[in-house]
Scaffold this motif. Sequence first.
Motif, PDB file in Angstrom:
ATOM      1  N   ILE A   1      -6.254   8.069  -7.337  1.00  0.00           N
ATOM      2  CA  ILE A   1      -5.235   8.841  -8.746  1.00  0.00           C
ATOM      3  C   ILE A   1      -4.561   7.504  -9.195  1.00  0.00           C
ATOM      4  O   ILE A   1      -4.341   6.671  -8.754  1.00  0.00           O
TER       5      ILE A   1
ATOM      6  N   ASP B   1       0.745  -1.912  -0.113  1.00  0.00           N
ATOM      7  CA  ASP B   1      -0.091  -0.048   0.181  1.00  0.00           C
ATOM      8  C   ASP B   1       1.063   1.191   0.171  1.00  0.00           C
ATOM      9  O   ASP B   1       1.979   1.365   0.665  1.00  0.00           O
TER      10      ASP B   1
ATOM     11  N   LEU C   1       2.024   9.973   0.762  1.00  0.00           N
ATOM     12  CA  LEU C   1       1.630  11.080  -1.081  1.00  0.00           C
ATOM     13  C   LEU C   1       1.506  12.418  -0.838  1.00  0.00           C
ATOM     14  O   LEU C   1       1.773  12.984  -1.525  1.00  0.00           O
ATOM     15  N   GLN C   2       1.465  12.311   0.589  1.00  0.00           N
ATOM     16  CA  GLN C   2       0.974  14.129   0.769  1.00  0.00           C
ATOM     17  C   GLN C   2       2.333  14.987   0.889  1.00  0.00           C
ATOM     18  O   GLN C   2       2.631  16.408   0.330  1.00  0.00           O
TER      19      GLN C   2
ATOM     20  N   LEU D   1      -2.910   2.279  -6.164  1.00  0.00           N
ATOM     21  CA  LEU D   1      -3.037   3.556  -6.077  1.00  0.00           C
ATOM     22  C   LEU D   1      -4.414   4.060  -6.845  1.00  0.00           C
ATOM     23  O   LEU D   1      -4.975   5.136  -5.825  1.00  0.00           O
ATOM     24  N   GLU D   2      -4.721   4.038  -7.599  1.00  0.00           N
ATOM     25  CA  GLU D   2      -6.672   4.085  -7.845  1.00  0.00           C
ATOM     26  C   GLU D   2      -7.019   4.085  -6.761  1.00  0.00           C
ATOM     27  O   GLU D   2      -8.141   4.196  -6.657  1.00  0.00           O
TER      28      GLU D   2
ATOM     29  N   SER E   1      -6.963   3.209  -4.095  1.00  0.00           N
ATOM     30  CA  SER E   1      -6.684   3.339  -2.976  1.00  0.00           C
ATOM     31  C   SER E   1      -7.354   4.224  -3.075  1.00  0.00           C
ATOM     32  O   SER E   1      -7.524   5.102  -1.898  1.00  0.00           O
ATOM     33  N   ARG E   2      -6.499   5.936  -3.926  1.00  0.00           N
ATOM     34  CA  ARG E   2      -6.933   6.428  -3.734  1.00  0.00           C
ATOM     35  C   ARG E   2      -6.843   7.513  -4.379  1.00  0.00           C
ATOM     36  O   ARG E   2      -7.024   9.087  -4.579  1.00  0.00           O
TER      37      ARG E   2
ATOM     38  N   LEU F   1      -1.000   7.258   3.551  1.00  0.00           N
ATOM     39  CA  LEU F   1      -1.636   8.569   2.530  1.00  0.00           C
ATOM     40  C   LEU F   1       0.083   9.369   2.905  1.00  0.00           C
ATOM     41  O   LEU F   1       0.362  10.440   2.129  1.00  0.00           O
TER      42      LEU F   1
END
Length: 205
Positions: free
Chosen positions: A130, A88, A94-95, A124-125, A127-128, A91
């Motif tokens: 994106i 994973d 990524l921030q 990524l797509e 879970s987030r 977050l």
Amino acid sequence: MQGIKNIIFDLGGVLLNINYQLTNKAFTDLGVKNFTELYSQFHANALFENLETGRVSDEDFVAQLRPHIPGHVTDQQVLDAWNAMLLDFPLARLQLLQQLRLHYNLYLLSNTNAIHLREVNKILEQSRGIPSLAAFFDKSYYSHLIGFRKPEKEAYQVILDENNLRPEETLFIDDTLPNVDAASHLGIQVIHLQAPKTVLDIFRK
């Protein structure tokens, strides 16, 4: 970070959580007797190296594994086992990339392969929301697309040359010591990220 204008990130173990043992277990569960001999983090045989440098297609990769895999196992099961190590994207990491991009040029340099890259972007797509890692970087460099893998000096040099980066103004972060040493020999500033520290610890004030 004084004088640093560019940051090159490794992917697995730095931005993406990975666990190589999960792939070992997945192949063992499929009935593969000697997967740890075929592949390990620090000792890849020619098949895995060729996959990571784009010299072997996904289909050929599976075909060359076939002699070691029971006949009832499907191609999809093989791919799923190969992807099992990919976990994973926290977050906060990524921030952090989003914040750093306001102040630095960001690049990604990953030893990976087409099978893993598809799965990474899928993670990524899902879970987030994106669709691609490209959203976080000025440019991404993947070994199977550039034809070189860390710690080969060409893997780093292509980033420096294509983007006119000065090594002394560039920071490289990786969790594998030989990769860090190779970058350092080119004059790049380096940080060897070692567990339990995470990339967040590097940038904590």
